[in-house]
Design an enzyme around this catalytic site. Structure first.
Site, PDB file in Angstrom:
ATOM      1  N   GLY A 137       0.836  -0.934   0.069  1.00  0.00           N
ATOM      2  CA  GLY A 137       0.023   0.096  -0.034  1.00  0.00           C
ATOM      3  C   GLY A 137       0.857   1.265  -0.078  1.00  0.00           C
ATOM      4  CB  CYS A 138       0.366   4.520   1.827  1.00  0.00           C
ATOM      5  SG  CYS A 138      -1.263   4.875   1.073  1.00  0.00           S
ATOM      6  CB  ALA A 139       4.364   1.197   3.965  1.00  0.00           C
TER       7      ALA A 139
END
Length: 354
Positions: A137-139
């Site tokens: 995801g965003c990581a």
């Protein structure tokens, strides 16, 4: 040392304002019992504009997962190459100088990865290593920087290309009516970013140390429920509280390096929302202004998932970077709940080119 060079970023041409988003929520869900709460949450995001790959009328339709994924592939193939070329130009490298491509995305699926298509289409070497990352995801933006750092540390003469391609609007689900889903509809945007990590040379951030941290028992807080209609985004109301346990992980990484995370010269972090940045300011004991580049991304583009860190870094470059050898922190946050963290110094190449 490996150097993270200037990123290139592109957002689609279709613009959605906060006013547009609020009006859509009111008109499509007039009888929703929690509509006032959802409207307040959307307003509190501070996201003034977002960019999406289709006109809003098309985005609100749901032709099915197959059609959406086909559109993801077509848009990625159209939009990624020019961004990659700009990143290569900024790093003063050719496609034949790249030894690994890390491709991150959580908003569509391809097999083989877009990395194979890029190698065949743009003239990368056939022995270029491919590292697709699809489930962070965003990581994943932070993870891509860390894996490029690891690779260039192991192979000092090598160079790595990072590509983040996120079309969050293609994950819109009209049947998801929870407050978390309504909030997400007003938070996420689309964008493509790329950056080169050079094993030697280049202007940018010399990468010195990286680390990861996962908050135990939080794997359900940010997740996808994969159904026949595609990816259904799940967002727990406790997510905004995660900076309190993650700040000590950032501090510990800095401590291991002999630095103080509360006393660095620059901070480039994922902007999941204003509460994330506010809490980081509180728990790291740094002024809110330290996160101005991340806030600018959030305000102008929304949360563009894995591409946020690269866009915030682009803004840092455009502001002139920092004093030579200035110390800084980069971090991406995402499902897990996971933090991907990097420490580095601002470095200007011998010829002084920025």
């Amino acid at each position: 040392m490996a150097t993270l060079c200037r990123p290139a970023v592109s957002v689609p041409e279709h613009v959605l304002t906060m006013e547009d988003t609020l009006e859509l929520a009111r008109s499509r869900h007039p009888d929703h019992p929690q509509l006032p709460l959802a409207l307040r949450l959307i307003e509190n995001t501070g996201v003034l504009t977002r960019h999406i790959v289709q006109p809003i009328e098309e985005t609100l339709r749901h032709p099915g997962f197959e059609d959406r994924n086909n559109l993801y592939e077509a848009e990625a193939k159209a939009r990624v190459p020019p961004v990659v070329q700009r990143a290569l130009d900024d790093a003063e490298l050719l496609t034949t100088d790249i030894d690994m491509i890390i491709y991150v995305s959580c908003t569509g699926f391809m097999m083989p990865s877009l990395t194979a298509w890029l190698i065949n289409t743009m003239g990368f070497k056939t022995d270029t290593r491919q590292v697709p990352i699809a489930q962070l995801g965003c990581a994943a933006g932070g993870a891509a920087i860390n894996r490029a750092h690891d690779f260039c540390s192991a192979y000092p003469d090598a160079n790595a290309l990072i590509v983040a391609c996120e079309f969050c609007s293609l994950c819109y689900q009209p049947t998801d009516l929870g407050v978390g889903s309504l909030l997400s509809n007003g938070l996420f945007g689309d964008g493509v970013a790329a950056a080169v990590v050079r094993g030697s040379g280049g202007t940018g951030i010399t990468l010195e140390r990286n680390g990861s941290y996962l908050i135990p028992k939080t794997e359900e807080w940010i997740a996808y429920d994969v159904r026949a209609t595609g990816f259904h985004f799940l967002l727990d109301k406790r997510v905004p509280t995660t900076m309190e346990p993650l700040a000590p992980a950032l501090q510990e990484l800095a401590r291991q390096h002999g630095w103080d995370a509360s006393d660095l010269d620059f901070y480039i972090v994922h902007a999941g929302g204003p509460r994330i940045l506010d809490d980081l300011s509180t728990f790291l004991h740094v002024p809110s202004e330290a996160f101005r580049f991340s806030r600018a991304t959030l305000t102008e583009y929304g949360n563009i998932a894995s591409a946020v860190v690269l866009d915030a870094l682009r803004r840092f470059f455009e502001a002139g970077g920092a004093e030579r050898s200035a110390r800084g922190l980069l971090a991406g946050f995402g499902p897990g709940i996971t933090a991907e963290m990097t420490l580095g110094r601002w470095h200007v190449s011998a010829n002084g080119k920025k």
